[in-house]
Design a protein around this motif. Structure first.
Motif, PDB file in Angstrom:
ATOM      1  N   GLY A  15      49.516  32.279  11.912  1.00 39.57           N
ATOM      2  CA  GLY A  15      50.581  32.742  11.933  1.00 39.57           C
ATOM      3  C   GLY A  15      51.556  32.110  10.814  1.00 39.57           C
ATOM      4  N   ARG A  16      52.563  31.287  11.065  1.00 38.09           N
ATOM      5  CA  ARG A  16      53.423  30.792  10.109  1.00 38.09           C
ATOM      6  C   ARG A  16      52.866  29.653   9.255  1.00 38.09           C
ATOM      7  N   ASP A  17      51.541  29.307   9.859  1.00 41.10           N
ATOM      8  CA  ASP A  17      50.951  28.243   9.099  1.00 41.10           C
ATOM      9  C   ASP A  17      49.639  28.798   8.378  1.00 41.10           C
ATOM     10  N   GLY A  18      49.595  30.136   7.970  1.00 47.58           N
ATOM     11  CA  GLY A  18      48.502  30.824   7.690  1.00 47.58           C
ATOM     12  C   GLY A  18      48.601  31.308   6.053  1.00 47.58           C
ATOM     13  N   SER A  19      48.313  32.592   5.856  1.00 44.93           N
ATOM     14  CA  SER A  19      48.458  33.330   4.583  1.00 44.93           C
ATOM     15  C   SER A  19      48.945  34.695   4.857  1.00 44.93           C
ATOM     16  N   VAL A  20      49.527  35.224   3.963  1.00 42.16           N
ATOM     17  CA  VAL A  20      49.627  36.697   4.084  1.00 42.16           C
ATOM     18  C   VAL A  20      49.317  37.421   2.642  1.00 42.16           C
ATOM     19  N   ARG A  21      48.867  38.747   2.552  1.00 41.59           N
ATOM     20  CA  ARG A  21      48.553  39.181   1.236  1.00 41.59           C
ATOM     21  C   ARG A  21      48.783  40.826   1.540  1.00 41.59           C
ATOM     22  N   THR A  22      49.117  41.390   0.369  1.00 40.52           N
ATOM     23  CA  THR A  22      49.139  42.898   0.416  1.00 40.52           C
ATOM     24  C   THR A  22      47.594  43.485   0.447  1.00 40.52           C
ATOM     25  N   ASN A  30      50.753  31.584   0.695  1.00 45.29           N
ATOM     26  CA  ASN A  30      50.400  30.635   1.779  1.00 45.29           C
ATOM     27  C   ASN A  30      51.746  30.435   2.490  1.00 45.29           C
ATOM     28  N   LEU A  31      51.470  30.424   3.822  1.00 40.30           N
ATOM     29  CA  LEU A  31      52.786  30.136   4.665  1.00 40.30           C
ATOM     30  C   LEU A  31      52.594  28.661   5.427  1.00 40.30           C
ATOM     31  N   ALA A  32      53.773  28.164   5.621  1.00 40.52           N
ATOM     32  CA  ALA A  32      54.002  27.153   6.149  1.00 40.52           C
ATOM     33  C   ALA A  32      55.540  27.152   7.087  1.00 40.52           C
ATOM     34  N   GLU A  36      62.768  22.146   8.920  1.00 46.48           N
ATOM     35  CA  GLU A  36      63.599  22.102   9.938  1.00 46.48           C
ATOM     36  C   GLU A  36      63.221  22.700  11.317  1.00 46.48           C
ATOM     37  N   MET A  37      62.006  23.358  11.182  1.00 42.55           N
ATOM     38  CA  MET A  37      61.366  23.706  12.425  1.00 42.55           C
ATOM     39  C   MET A  37      60.293  23.142  12.832  1.00 42.55           C
ATOM     40  N   GLY A  38      60.123  21.900  12.299  1.00 49.36           N
ATOM     41  CA  GLY A  38      58.721  20.858  12.525  1.00 49.36           C
ATOM     42  C   GLY A  38      57.718  21.202  11.853  1.00 49.36           C
ATOM     43  N   GLY A  39      57.788  21.926  10.731  1.00 51.51           N
ATOM     44  CA  GLY A  39      56.517  21.978   9.882  1.00 51.51           C
ATOM     45  C   GLY A  39      56.698  21.223   8.553  1.00 51.51           C
ATOM     46  N   SER A  40      55.654  21.623   7.861  1.00 52.09           N
ATOM     47  CA  SER A  40      55.431  20.826   6.516  1.00 52.09           C
ATOM     48  C   SER A  40      56.373  21.242   5.627  1.00 52.09           C
ATOM     49  N   GLY A  43      54.963  25.716   1.811  1.00 52.47           N
ATOM     50  CA  GLY A  43      54.503  26.932   1.768  1.00 52.47           C
ATOM     51  C   GLY A  43      55.658  27.957   1.992  1.00 52.47           C
ATOM     52  N   ASN A  44      55.554  29.424   1.791  1.00 47.35           N
ATOM     53  CA  ASN A  44      56.642  30.129   2.062  1.00 47.35           C
ATOM     54  C   ASN A  44      56.637  30.404   3.641  1.00 47.35           C
ATOM     55  N   ASN A  45      57.759  31.125   3.923  1.00 47.89           N
ATOM     56  CA  ASN A  45      57.766  31.506   5.551  1.00 47.89           C
ATOM     57  C   ASN A  45      58.338  32.890   5.783  1.00 47.89           C
ATOM     58  N   PRO A  46      58.255  33.533   6.809  1.00 47.26           N
ATOM     59  CA  PRO A  46      58.632  34.951   6.807  1.00 47.26           C
ATOM     60  C   PRO A  46      60.128  35.059   6.630  1.00 47.26           C
TER      61      PRO A  46
END
Length: 139
Positions: A15-22, A30-32, A36-40, A43-46
């Motif tokens: 999910g938020r620690d995965g990846s997204v592609r068209t 790459n998502l991270a 502020e929400m406890g992650g690394s 990467g980008n986020n939604p």
């Protein structure tokens, strides 16, 4: 609605620690989870993707409205600030749009921004669902 264009994206991983592609491969990220929400934060986020999409879409709507009213908005820009936070048992979003139209009186620029807010697809999708404010700034 009669669709003019349709696109597709696929999120994989955690999910938020995965990846997204068209589907066509023209965009991939790459998502991270943000720090502020406890992650690394590595990467980008939604919320960033939503902010980028909303800013671009709203700027396009602003340009369309300006053309229809024969107004010059050369050098204009739209910034979108997307916030996520706790809302009841889940999470909610809020958006602040900042419109800058150099060389245009504030009231005239606000009128154009308000008109763009009525036709922008993102504004129409969010209206009544999340708070969205549209502010005109002088540079």
């Amino acid at each position: 609605m009669e669709a003019i264009y349709t696109t597709e994206a696929l999120a994989t991983g955690a999910g938020r620690d995965g990846s997204v592609r068209t589907a066509d491969g023209s965009f991939e990220a790459n998502l991270a989870i943000p720090t502020e929400m406890g992650g690394s934060g590595k990467g980008n986020n939604p919320e960033q993707l939503f902010a980028a999409g909303y800013a671009a879409c709203f700027h396009s709507a602003l340009q369309m409205v300006a053309r229809s009213q024969k107004k010059n908005i050369e050098g204009s820009s739209v910034g979108a600030k997307v916030s996520i936070g706790k809302e009841g048992e889940g999470f909610g979003l809020a958006v602040e749009l900042e419109v800058i139209i150099p060389e245009m009186a504030h009231d005239e620029a606000q009128t154009l921004a308000d008109a763009a807010h009525q036709v922008c697809p993102y504004s129409n999708a969010t209206r009544g669902n999340i708070p969205v404010t549209v502010t005109v700034s002088d540079d």
